[in-house]
Scaffold this active site. Structure first.
Site, mmCIF file in Angstrom:
data_model
loop_
_atom_site.group_PDB
_atom_site.id
_atom_site.type_symbol
_atom_site.label_atom_id
_atom_site.label_comp_id
_atom_site.label_asym_id
_atom_site.label_seq_id
_atom_site.Cartn_x
_atom_site.Cartn_y
_atom_site.Cartn_z
ATOM 1 C CG HIS A 153 -1.920 1.104 1.207
ATOM 2 N ND1 HIS A 153 -3.172 0.915 0.667
ATOM 3 C CD2 HIS A 153 -1.873 2.397 1.603
ATOM 4 C CE1 HIS A 153 -3.851 2.048 0.741
ATOM 5 N NE2 HIS A 153 -3.088 2.961 1.307
ATOM 6 C CG ASP B 268 -11.354 3.453 5.384
ATOM 7 O OD1 ASP B 268 -10.867 4.294 6.144
ATOM 8 O OD2 ASP B 268 -11.095 3.397 4.168
ATOM 9 N NE ARG C 79 -9.643 10.471 8.286
ATOM 10 C CZ ARG C 79 -8.732 9.692 7.704
ATOM 11 N NH1 ARG C 79 -9.071 8.500 7.226
ATOM 12 N NH2 ARG C 79 -7.494 10.077 7.600
ATOM 13 C CB SER D 105 -7.951 5.011 6.985
ATOM 14 O OG SER D 105 -8.249 5.005 5.627
ATOM 15 C CE LYS E 120 -8.308 1.912 2.987
ATOM 16 N NZ LYS E 120 -8.510 3.290 2.587
HETATM 17 N N1 URA Z 1 -5.118 6.523 2.361
HETATM 18 C C1 URA Z 1 -6.128 5.893 2.996
HETATM 19 O O1 URA Z 1 -6.584 4.840 2.557
HETATM 20 N N2 URA Z 1 -6.615 6.436 4.113
HETATM 21 C C2 URA Z 1 -6.144 7.581 4.643
HETATM 22 O O2 URA Z 1 -6.629 8.011 5.679
HETATM 23 C C3 URA Z 1 -5.091 8.240 3.983
HETATM 24 C C4 URA Z 1 -4.580 7.674 2.835
#
Ligand code: URA
Length: 441
Positions: A82, A161, A168, A183, A187
């Site tokens: 990621h 999320d 947010r 967050s 995932k």
């Molecule tokens: N990427 C994400 O998936 N979540 C965040 O809060 C910031 C970047």
């Protein structure tokens, strides 16, 4: 238990109990907590933070708010990668076929562009016929065939999320280490990986503007990953200027093609090599090679055609069209519509990636609002980057539009102004910054 008391507890700098966090996430997911109370708690978290236990509970509750992917059909250790986001970040389309040449299998779920940062889903959509919304029941067959599958996030993966992120975005509560860490990690955990490699970007084009902040975020995510039983490594990479030579969807996919055929830019190759090294090692596919030999071997597979072969397999297995020489066919043709020239002579001191990203969005490569269409051909190509010498009047970069674009002229000029602001030219040659700033495991 009620939301008001939970908000007050965080407002007063208390640690939330696991039960309070569970109550919060279950109410976010089933819609029983109104947006104003969710937002109030998010702001209290931004201001007063969370400890390690709170962050881990929040992450696991978010991960469990939807479906958990079962990757047990993969032969090896499921790994995932990621990036915390950037400008010109075309790492994933190179990385998946590259690690597949070592037998590392991946199910990669990616996102669309967010704010001024680009998204992998939009990039793959710029290839004619490519299906990026793969039904999860087709994942096993695709992975079996090529060793990889890439898809947009399924709506049932960490739905809490999604709800929190959209709030947010509009309540000034994105920039918070506990919220970003939970967050991202929710995932990844729901995605089923057993080992995770994080590309934590750092600099003007990233959420984390300096190394200390990037390290803090990386450490928080590693702690959460390890507490959740996932081996996690973070690579901190430079995002003070755009990565590579291009930003924009087709332009970046053309750069991907250059990279998988051994003609990539050195900063892209460095980041890809480092991430591939950790993914291959965590997956146990390093075949006992020393780290030096493995890194050499990774670079070799970019230049000897093996990564290109795998890349073509990835494209065709998901419906993408290749031409007779094996290059993807794109949905549009970028054309170079304007050059931005240097107002001074000197050395490029910096190229602010956030401003470049905003300029690229203005050109149509990203979205100003969620439902905006994308011009896949739009973007920016950089003739010079930090440390390069320029004379007054030299081209700094080229602005591109797709052949089908009907961009209003003022957007082009606004983009040009942002680019002139992004490039700082000065008399002294700045020292070269490495693409890899640190590795934390
Ligand atoms: N990427 C994400 O998936 N979540 C965040 O809060 C910031 C970047």
């Amino acid at each position: 238990m009620n939301m008001r008391d939970i908000i007050i507890a965080k407002r007063d700098k208390q640690s939330l109990t696991d039960e309070q966090i569970r109550f919060f996430i279950s109410g976010v997911t089933d819609g029983s907590i109104p947006d104003y109370q969710i937002s109030a708690l998010l702001m209290a978290i931004v201001l007063n933070g969370m400890d390690e236990r709170e962050m881990t509970t929040l992450t696991l509750e978010m991960a469990q708010s939807g479906k958990q992917m079962d990757l047990s059909y993969l032969e090896g250790i499921p790994v995932d990668k990621h990036s915390t986001g950037g400008v010109g970040d075309k790492i994933t389309p190179v990385l998946l076929p590259l690690i597949a040449t070592f037998g590392v299998e991946t199910v990669k779920l990616s996102g669309r562009g967010l704010g001024f940062t680009g998204g992998t889903v939009d990039k793959f959509e710029s290839i004619q016929g490519f299906n990026i919304e793969v039904d999860s029941k087709d994942f096993p067959e695709l992975v079996k065939k090529t060793g990889m599958v890439i898809s947009g996030q399924t709506p049932d993966l960490a739905p809490a999320d999604k709800i929190l992120y959209s709030l947010r975005d509009v309540t000034g509560t994105v920039d918070s280490i506990p919220l970003i860490a939970s967050s991202i990690m929710s995932k990844k955990i729901a995605g089923g990986a057993k080992a995770i490699v994080l590309d934590v970007t750092c600099g003007s084009g990233a959420f984390m503007k300096d190394y200390a902040m990037a390290k803090e975020l990386a450490e928080a995510m590693i702690r959460i990953g390890n507490l959740a039983g996932r081996r996690t490594v973070a690579v901190i990479t430079d995002m003070d200027q755009p990565l590579g030579r291009f930003c924009g969807n087709i332009l970046e996919m053309q750069e991907v093609l250059n990279t998988v055929t051994g003609k990539g830019e050195e900063d892209v190759i460095e980041v890809v090599t480092e991430l591939a090294f950790h993914l291959i090692t965590l997956a146990g596919k390093d075949a006992g090679m020393s780290s030096e030999v493995l890194r050499e071997e990774i670079r070799q597979r970019l230049s000897d055609g093996s990564c290109f072969e795998k890349y073509k397999e990835l494209i065709t297995s998901q419906g993408g069209v290749l031409n007779a020489s094996g290059s993807p066919v794109y949905v549009d043709t970028p054309f170079d519509c304007m050059h931005v020239n240097s107002p001074d002579a000197g050395y490029v001191q910096s190229v602010r990636a956030d401003l470049i990203g905003q300029a690229s969005v203005l050109l149509g490569a990203g979205r100003l609002s969620k439902t905006d269409p994308i011009d896949y051909g739009a973007g920016i190509g950089f003739f010079v980057k930090t440390g390069d010498r320029v004379e007054r009047g030299d081209s700094l970069c080229a602005l591109y539009q797709g052949a089908k674009s009907d961009l209003p002229e003022e957007r082009l000029f606004d983009a040009m102004d942002l680019i002139l602001e992004a490039y700082e030219i000065g008399p002294d040659k700045p020292s070269k910054k490495p693409a890899i700033l640190g590795v934390i495991s």
